[in-house]
Design a protein around this motif. Structure first.
Motif, PDB file in Angstrom:
ATOM      1  N   GLU A  25      -3.345  -7.675 -13.909  1.00  0.00           N
ATOM      2  CA  GLU A  25      -4.047  -8.429 -12.874  1.00  0.00           C
ATOM      3  C   GLU A  25      -3.695  -7.957 -11.463  1.00  0.00           C
ATOM      4  OE1 GLU A  25      -4.927 -13.125 -11.914  1.00  0.00           O
ATOM      5  OE2 GLU A  25      -3.112 -12.583 -13.002  1.00  0.00           O
ATOM      6  N   VAL A  26      -4.673  -8.048 -10.572  1.00  0.00           N
ATOM      7  CA  VAL A  26      -4.460  -7.870  -9.138  1.00  0.00           C
ATOM      8  C   VAL A  26      -4.198  -9.263  -8.580  1.00  0.00           C
ATOM      9  CG1 VAL A  26      -5.527  -7.214  -6.943  1.00  0.00           C
ATOM     10  CG2 VAL A  26      -5.985  -5.855  -9.013  1.00  0.00           C
ATOM     11  N   THR A  27      -3.097  -9.416  -7.832  1.00  0.00           N
ATOM     12  CA  THR A  27      -2.782 -10.709  -7.229  1.00  0.00           C
ATOM     13  C   THR A  27      -2.378 -10.511  -5.776  1.00  0.00           C
ATOM     14  OG1 THR A  27      -0.465 -10.642  -7.938  1.00  0.00           O
ATOM     15  CG2 THR A  27      -2.025 -11.756  -9.411  1.00  0.00           C
ATOM     16  N   GLU A  28      -2.423 -11.603  -5.034  1.00  0.00           N
ATOM     17  CA  GLU A  28      -2.026 -11.569  -3.630  1.00  0.00           C
ATOM     18  C   GLU A  28      -0.582 -12.056  -3.512  1.00  0.00           C
ATOM     19  OE1 GLU A  28      -3.675 -12.877   0.763  1.00  0.00           O
ATOM     20  OE2 GLU A  28      -4.784 -13.454  -1.021  1.00  0.00           O
ATOM     21  N   ILE A  29       0.185 -11.384  -2.660  1.00  0.00           N
ATOM     22  CA  ILE A  29       1.538 -11.846  -2.355  1.00  0.00           C
ATOM     23  C   ILE A  29       1.385 -13.081  -1.472  1.00  0.00           C
ATOM     24  CG2 ILE A  29       3.695 -11.299  -1.159  1.00  0.00           C
ATOM     25  CD1 ILE A  29       3.194  -8.335  -1.879  1.00  0.00           C
TER      26      ILE A  29
END
Length: 190
Positions: A172-176
């Protein structure tokens, strides 16, 4: 790309040719960008004000003459509020646009030492969104084209030398989070 508002980015100009040897003394070093690996094997990228995505890093200042590592450590922190140390040299891309002198754009790899809360980049005043992306997607998201395969492979090998198992392409691509939490294990200095 839709979830985070990432605009497609297509590299224009001449093809960037990958070199793993040191930058020749007679070639100007323009920039240093870093494959910053999180403990889970994903790579930190930032989203700029035009919704373009890129590896953190940037242009060498005059006082950093031919010192891409120093520039990379400084620029990564300015753009993403992430501290790194001792990045590994991967190589450089040769950028030779018609009518301009050739320049080297150095690539390094490092792991995260610490993450601070989101803050404005002193160079632009922009608060960049910070994302974690599987390393195999970086070339596509940055618009580097098919010629970036060797650079990606060098980054994956460097991650292993840094003690990180690279994430899988399907992760998955996630935001910090804006406060910088949730990426590093809890502990002193984290």
């Amino acid at each position: 790309m839709r979830r985070y508002g990432i605009a497609p980015w297509v590299h224009s100009g001449s093809a960037w040719i990958w070199h793993e040897e040191e930058v020749p003394e007679d070639l100007s070093i323009r920039q240093a960008w870093v494959w910053v690996f999180a403990p889970d094997g994903r790579v930190v990228v930032y989203l700029d004000e035009k919704h373009g995505i890129g590896l953190p890093g940037g242009t060498l200042e005059d006082f950093e003459h031919r010192a891409p590592t120093a520039a990379a450590v400084r620029e990564v922190h300015e753009e993403t509020q992430i501290r790194i140390s001792d990045p590994l040299y991967l190589g450089y891309v040769l950028d030779h646009r018609p009518g301009d002198p050739p320049v080297a754009r150095v690539r390094l790899a490092a792991t995260i030492d610490a993450i601070g809360p989101s803050a404005p980049d002193p160079a632009t005043g922009t608060v960049h969104r910070r994302l974690l992306v599987p390393p195999q997607l970086i070339a596509e998201l940055c618009g580097w084209g098919a010629g970036a395969g060797r650079q990606t492979q060098a980054a994956l090998e460097a991650a292993r030398r840094l003690g990180v198992t690279p994430a899988r392409a399907g992760d998955e691509v996630t935001e910090i989070p804006a406060d910088g939490t949730g990426v590093l294990p809890a502990g002193p200095g984290r």
